[in-house]
Motif scaffolding. Structure first.
Motif, PDB file in Angstrom:
ATOM      1  N   THR A 222      57.963  41.465  51.022  1.00 34.29           N
ATOM      2  CA  THR A 222      57.870  40.629  49.813  1.00 34.29           C
ATOM      3  C   THR A 222      57.091  39.342  50.122  1.00 34.29           C
ATOM      4  OG1 THR A 222      59.979  41.515  49.123  1.00 34.29           O
ATOM      5  CG2 THR A 222      59.272  39.516  48.008  1.00 34.29           C
ATOM      6  N   ILE A 223      57.350  38.765  51.302  1.00 35.89           N
ATOM      7  CA  ILE A 223      56.655  37.520  51.665  1.00 35.89           C
ATOM      8  C   ILE A 223      55.174  37.806  51.958  1.00 35.89           C
ATOM      9  CG2 ILE A 223      56.553  35.672  53.399  1.00 35.89           C
ATOM     10  CD1 ILE A 223      59.661  35.965  53.512  1.00 35.89           C
ATOM     11  N   VAL A 224      54.901  38.920  52.639  1.00 36.38           N
ATOM     12  CA  VAL A 224      53.504  39.315  52.890  1.00 36.38           C
ATOM     13  C   VAL A 224      52.794  39.479  51.543  1.00 36.38           C
ATOM     14  CG1 VAL A 224      51.989  41.174  53.725  1.00 36.38           C
ATOM     15  CG2 VAL A 224      53.970  40.468  55.088  1.00 36.38           C
ATOM     16  N   HIS A 225      53.456  40.179  50.632  1.00 33.10           N
ATOM     17  CA  HIS A 225      52.864  40.468  49.320  1.00 33.10           C
ATOM     18  C   HIS A 225      52.497  39.167  48.605  1.00 33.10           C
ATOM     19  CE1 HIS A 225      52.458  41.856  45.199  1.00 33.10           C
ATOM     20  NE2 HIS A 225      52.354  43.092  45.662  1.00 33.10           N
ATOM     21  N   SER A 226      53.438  38.231  48.541  1.00 34.39           N
ATOM     22  CA  SER A 226      53.143  37.012  47.781  1.00 34.39           C
ATOM     23  C   SER A 226      52.110  36.153  48.514  1.00 34.39           C
ATOM     24  CB  SER A 226      54.426  36.257  47.446  1.00 34.39           C
ATOM     25  OG  SER A 226      54.789  35.417  48.482  1.00 34.39           O
ATOM     26  N   GLN A 227      52.144  36.110  49.862  1.00 34.14           N
ATOM     27  CA  GLN A 227      51.157  35.287  50.574  1.00 34.14           C
ATOM     28  C   GLN A 227      49.735  35.835  50.401  1.00 34.14           C
ATOM     29  OE1 GLN A 227      50.289  34.677  55.141  1.00 34.14           O
ATOM     30  NE2 GLN A 227      51.979  33.372  54.564  1.00 34.14           N
ATOM     31  N   VAL A 228      49.600  37.162  50.536  1.00 33.39           N
ATOM     32  CA  VAL A 228      48.258  37.764  50.420  1.00 33.39           C
ATOM     33  C   VAL A 228      47.743  37.609  48.984  1.00 33.39           C
ATOM     34  CG1 VAL A 228      47.022  39.977  50.467  1.00 33.39           C
ATOM     35  CG2 VAL A 228      48.514  39.327  52.359  1.00 33.39           C
ATOM     36  N   THR A 229      48.615  37.813  48.009  1.00 28.57           N
ATOM     37  CA  THR A 229      48.203  37.671  46.608  1.00 28.57           C
ATOM     38  C   THR A 229      47.713  36.247  46.358  1.00 28.57           C
ATOM     39  OG1 THR A 229      49.898  39.276  46.046  1.00 28.57           O
ATOM     40  CG2 THR A 229      48.951  38.053  44.215  1.00 28.57           C
ATOM     41  N   ASP A 230      48.479  35.247  46.800  1.00 30.45           N
ATOM     42  CA  ASP A 230      48.071  33.839  46.601  1.00 30.45           C
ATOM     43  C   ASP A 230      46.753  33.542  47.311  1.00 30.45           C
ATOM     44  OD1 ASP A 230      50.335  33.392  45.227  1.00 30.45           O
ATOM     45  OD2 ASP A 230      51.314  32.145  46.753  1.00 30.45           O
ATOM     46  N   LEU A 231      46.656  34.008  48.557  1.00 31.28           N
ATOM     47  CA  LEU A 231      45.459  33.690  49.357  1.00 31.28           C
ATOM     48  C   LEU A 231      44.207  34.281  48.716  1.00 31.28           C
ATOM     49  CD1 LEU A 231      44.583  32.366  52.075  1.00 31.28           C
ATOM     50  CD2 LEU A 231      44.743  34.640  53.095  1.00 31.28           C
ATOM     51  N   LEU A 232      44.306  35.527  48.246  1.00 38.37           N
ATOM     52  CA  LEU A 232      43.119  36.177  47.685  1.00 38.37           C
ATOM     53  C   LEU A 232      42.788  35.653  46.291  1.00 38.37           C
ATOM     54  CD1 LEU A 232      43.452  39.867  48.915  1.00 38.37           C
ATOM     55  CD2 LEU A 232      42.217  37.970  49.934  1.00 38.37           C
ATOM     56  N   ARG A 233      43.741  34.996  45.649  1.00 34.54           N
ATOM     57  CA  ARG A 233      43.449  34.437  44.309  1.00 34.54           C
ATOM     58  C   ARG A 233      42.948  33.008  44.389  1.00 34.54           C
ATOM     59  NH1 ARG A 233      48.147  37.546  41.266  1.00 34.54           N
ATOM     60  NH2 ARG A 233      46.965  39.463  40.961  1.00 34.54           N
TER      61      ARG A 233
END
Ligand SMILES: Cc1cc2nc3c(=O)[nH]c(=O)nc-3n(C[C@H](O)[C@H](O)[C@H](O)COP(=O)(O)OP(=O)(O)OC[C@H]3O[C@@H](n4cnc5c(N)ncnc54)[C@H](O)[C@@H]3O)c2cc1C
Length: 237
Positions: A222-233
């Motif tokens: 869940t933390i990987v998911h939210s970090q990668v989503t934020d970083l790529l946006r």
């Protein structure tokens, strides 16, 4: 028994010390207790007076640099990781080499992996570049790390639970060539991956989930998911 501590002032002097059997020492935050328990070595050397081991800039850090010197000259992911190691007193004494090569927790390893850092290591007959996997496996003398500055990066470390396992660390960095690198410390294990991200966050995460990251527990994912989503946006600087 007293330890003879050598303070070489150049790489060639450090090589000579190594050839004479000197063991590397950083701030002695870990090794002192070990030496008291198991006995002191005859000869030790600190790289603190070797210029190459003292560099701090956007693309490099020396092995003798103490953690609290890692300020905004280094990428955020490394600065933030260094800032979470132990106490202020530990960070004023402990070195990059002692953390990456000599400690079990290695909080600097995930950021170094996402920066795709290369290590410069010292051997009795010369200096050589190698990867982080060899640094961890063979524990050579670390003169320094070098990397290409990322476009953007992110870092998160969960709070430690007293007496519990090491806290989860999630780090990621976007590099030129549409590359995304991610590293996660789960317990004492560090997983890392490198993928392209041109297909957008969701597809990138699906690709990632099919790698060794499949073994991550749900809360870590869940933390990987939210970090990668934020970083790529994030807008590209
Ligand atoms: C209270 C406390 C809390 C801590 N919390 C954390 C934490 O949250 N996260 C974390 O990652 N770590 C943590 N640590 C460990 C900390 O990272 C290490 O103490 C530190 O990095 C060791 O650095 P040092 O320079 O003092 O190494 P030293 O104690 O001098 O050496 C440790 C080992 O590293 C080797 N070494 C030293 N320099 C080099 C070099 N340049 N090349 C190769 N080998 C070398 C030595 O030979 C020795 O085997 C904590 C330590 C303490 C005491």
């Amino acid at each position: 028994m007293a330890v003879l501590l050598r303070l070489p002032t150049s790489v060639s002097e450090a090589r000579e010390c190594l050839a004479e059997g000197a063991v590397p020492v950083g701030g002695a935050t870990l090794v002192w207790a070990t030496w008291q328990r198991d006995g002191f070595p005859e000869l030790a050397m600190s790289l603190r007076d070797v210029p190459e081991a003292n560099v701090v800039d956007r693309g490099a850090v020396g092995g003798a640099v103490v953690l609290h010197r890692m300020d905004d000259r280094v990428p955020d992911v490394l600065r933030l990781a260094a800032g979470t190691v132990g106490t202020g007193a530990v960070r004023r004494t402990a070195t990059v080499g002692g953390n990456l090569v000599g400690s079990a927790l290695r909080c600097l390893l995930p950021p170094a992996l996402v920066l795709d850092a290369r290590a410069t290591v010292l051997e009795p007959d010369g200096v050589r570049e190698t990867d982080l996997a060899e640094v961890v496996a063979k524990r050579p003398v670390l003169l320094g790390l070098r990397w290409s500055e990322p476009i953007a990066c992110a870092y998160r470390k969960l709070d430690a639970v007293a007496g519990g396992p090491p806290p989860l660390v999630v780090t990621s960095a976007v590099h030129t060539g549409d590359r995304l690198r991610i590293a996660v410390r789960d317990g004492y294990e560090v997983l890392s991956a490198d993928t392209t991200y041109t297909t957008g966050p969701e597809q990138t995460l699906t690709t990632l989930r099919a790698t060794t990251f499949a073994q991550l527990p749900t809360d870590a994912w869940t933390i990987v998911h939210s970090q990668v989503t934020d970083l790529l946006r994030r807008p590209t600087p």
